[in-house]
Scaffold this active site. Structure first.
Site, mmCIF file in Angstrom:
data_model
loop_
_atom_site.group_PDB
_atom_site.id
_atom_site.type_symbol
_atom_site.label_atom_id
_atom_site.label_comp_id
_atom_site.label_asym_id
_atom_site.label_seq_id
_atom_site.Cartn_x
_atom_site.Cartn_y
_atom_site.Cartn_z
ATOM 1 N N SER A 185 -62.804 -63.021 11.003
ATOM 2 C CA SER A 185 -61.796 -62.196 11.383
ATOM 3 C C SER A 185 -60.547 -62.879 11.924
ATOM 4 O O SER A 185 -59.322 -62.401 11.917
ATOM 5 C CB SER A 185 -62.122 -60.969 12.270
ATOM 6 O OG SER A 185 -62.886 -61.111 12.996
ATOM 7 N N HIS A 213 -63.422 -58.511 6.009
ATOM 8 C CA HIS A 213 -62.321 -59.280 5.689
ATOM 9 C C HIS A 213 -62.163 -59.830 4.089
ATOM 10 O O HIS A 213 -61.176 -60.655 3.775
ATOM 11 C CB HIS A 213 -61.749 -60.068 6.498
ATOM 12 C CG HIS A 213 -61.282 -59.702 7.907
ATOM 13 N ND1 HIS A 213 -60.177 -58.917 8.036
ATOM 14 C CD2 HIS A 213 -61.828 -59.437 9.068
ATOM 15 C CE1 HIS A 213 -60.053 -58.407 9.133
ATOM 16 N NE2 HIS A 213 -61.016 -58.487 9.889
ATOM 17 N N LYS A 237 -59.808 -51.882 6.371
ATOM 18 C CA LYS A 237 -58.798 -52.747 6.238
ATOM 19 C C LYS A 237 -58.218 -52.749 4.874
ATOM 20 O O LYS A 237 -57.260 -51.808 4.711
ATOM 21 C CB LYS A 237 -59.825 -54.019 6.758
ATOM 22 C CG LYS A 237 -60.012 -54.208 7.951
ATOM 23 C CD LYS A 237 -60.748 -55.031 8.432
ATOM 24 C CE LYS A 237 -60.949 -55.032 10.043
ATOM 25 N NZ LYS A 237 -62.136 -55.636 10.755
#
Ligand SMILES: *Cc1c(COP(=O)(O)O)cnc(C)c1O
Length: 382
Positions: A185, A213, A237
Site C-alpha cells: 500500500s 490494492h 478502494k
C-alpha cells in the site's frame, strides 16, 4: 475524567509531538457533482492524488444511484449481524460476483478490509502455530497476527530467501500461515507470489494474500488466487464503496462464517454499501479497459518526472531520506497544495523511519492533463 487518565493522554500526546507524529483530522469534502477526483479543503478545490478511489467509481453516477436506491428500498443499516437477521439478499449476489471475479469457489463479505484481515488470521492459526509475515504488511494484517497468538516471524520485505529461512522452522509448529500483500500500500511494489506459493507448497504452509490494492487494477497480472490459499480484499478502494471480503475455497468460507469473530460479532454492511459495490463491478464489466488506466497514468507521471517505471498505480515520492524527512515531506505537500494538488505526506510509523513520502495514487478518474500538471509541479518543487 480521572486525573491519571488525563495525565496519560497528555504525556502520550507530548511524546508524539516531540517525534512530530501527532495526527489530526482535516475536513475534506468530496462533492458528488464535482469534477472527478477533486476535493474541497478549506477554501481550496484540489485534485486528489491521495485517495484510493483508483477507478473513480466512488462518485460514479451509476454507483451513487445504486446506493441511493438501496437506501430507499432497504433502509440505512443492516440492523444486525449477518448471522442473526442482518443478511439481506444483496450479500449473496455480491459474494457470488466477487468469487467469480477472484476466480475462487466462494467469498465472504465482512465490514471492512481491516475486519477481513483481523478476523481471518485468528480463525486459522493460534498458539502452537507459526506465522511468517512480510515486514511491510498492512496494520490490519499485523493486528490479525497479534490476535492469533501464533509464534510470529517478521521477515524482510519481499525477500524470498528470508521467507525460505523462516519456513525452515515450520516443522516445529502444528500449522503455518504465510502472510503478504499483492500490491504494497505504501510502496506500490508487488510480492513475488509465484516464489512464495512454491515455498508454501513445499512446506505445507498456507498462503494468505491481501489484494486490497491489486483488486480491479491488475488486469495484466495472473489472478492472485492462482497462488494464494486465502485472498482478502476491500470494497473501499477501486470498488469505490465500503466493506471487505475473504475469497477462497467453499470449505474455508463455511468455516469463517462460524469462526471469524469480525463477521460473527459485527453488524452487516449497510445495503447501500453492498449495492454500490455491485454497481461498481457492473461498470467494470462493461468497460474493462478502465482497469489498466490507473497504472498507465502512473507510468505517464513517472516518465515525466524521471522516476523508474511503476509496478502499480501507487507511486511513492520519497523525499531525501534521513533526519528531517517528515518536515521535507510536509513542505512538499504544502507546495503542491498551493498548486492545486492534494498529495498527503505519509510519515512514520506508517512507513519506516527516514522514509517519509508523498504517496501518490493514480486513478482512472484523473485526466492526462491532471497528471501532466502534477508532474510539472513536482519537477518545480522537489
Ligand atoms: C486499505 C487496506 C486495508 C483495509 O481496508 P479497509 O476496507 O479500508 O478497512 C487492508 N489491507 C491493505 C493492504 C490496505 O491497503
Amino acid at each position: 475524567m480521572t486525573d491519571s487518565l488525563r495525565a496519560f493522554c497528555r504525556d502520550k500526546l507530548a511524546s508524539l509531538d516531540e517525534r512530530r507524529q501527532r495526527r489530526t483530522l482535516e475536513p475534506t469534502a468530496r462533492l458528488a457533482g464535482a469534477r472527478p477526483m477533486t476535493v474541497a479543503r478549506g477554501d481550496r478545490v484540489l485534485v486528489d492524488f491521495s485517495s484510493n478511489d483508483a477507478l473513480g467509481l466512488a462518485r460514479h453516477p451509476r454507483v451513487v444511484q445504486a446506493a441511493a436506491g438501496a437506501v430507499r428500498e432497504h433502509g440505512a443499516g443492516a440492523a444486525a449481524s449477518r448471522l442473526v437477521s442482518g443478511n439481506h439478499p444483496l450479500f449473496a449476489l455480491l459474494e457470488e460476483r466477487l468469487a467469480k471475479t477472484k476466480g475462487t469457489e466462494a467469498a465472504l463479505v465482512v465490514g471492512s478490509g481491516f475486519l477481513a484481515n483481523s478476523g481471518v488470521i485468528p480463525a486459522l492459526v493460534k498458539e502452537g502455530d507459526l506465522v511468517v509475515v512480510d515486514a511491510l504488511a498492512h496494520a490490519s494484517l499485523m493486528t490479525g497476527v497479534r490476535l492469533s497468538g501464533a509464534r510470529t516471524l517478521v521477515v524482510d520485505h519481499n525477500d524470498t530467501t528470508a521467507f525460505a529461512r523462516a519456513l525452515d522452522e515450520r516443522a516445529s509448529f502444528a500449522r503455518c500461515l504465510v502472510v503478504t500483500e499483492s500490491v504494497f500500500s505504501m510502496d506500490g511494489d508487488r510480492a513475488p507470489l509465484e516464489a512464495l506459493a512454491a515455498l508454501c507448497r513445499a512446506r505445507d504452509a498456507w498462503l494468505l494474500v491481501d489484494d486490497a490494492h491489486g483488486f480491479l487494477v491488475s488486469p495484466h497480472e495472473p489472478p492472485v488466487a492462482r497462488f494464494a490459499d486465502v485472498v482478502t480484499g476491500t470494497l473501499s478502494k477501486a470498488t469505490g464503496s465500503y466493506g471487505g471480503f475473504i475469497a477462497g475455497p467453499r470449505v474455508l468460507v463455511d468455516l469463517l462464517t462460524s469462526r471469524a469473530r469480525t463477521l460473527v460479532y459485527s453488524t452487516g454492511l449497510p445495503p447501500s454499501a453492498v449495492a454500490a459495490a455491485l454497481a461498481a463491478l457492473a461498470v467494470v464489466d462493461e468497460d474493462p479497459a478502465l482497469m489498466a488506466r490507473p497504472r498507465d497514468l502512473a507510468a505517464r507521471f513517472c516518465h515525466a518526472t524521471g522516476l523508474p517505471a511503476p509496478a502499480s498505480h501507487i507511486v511513492p515520492l520519497v523525499v531525501a531520506p534521513g533526519p528531517g524527512d517528515e518536515e521535507r515531506a510536509l513542505a512538499l505537500m504544502s507546495a503542491l497544495e498551493r498548486e492545486g494538488f492534494l498529495a498527503v505526506a505519509i510519515r512514520p510509523p506508517t512507513v519506516p523511519p527516514g522514509t517519509s513520502r508523498l504517496r501518490l495514487s493514480f486513478s482512472a478518474g484523473h485526466t492526462d492533463e491532471d497528471v501532466d500538471a502534477l508532474a510539472a509541479a513536482v519537477r518545480k518543487h522537489r
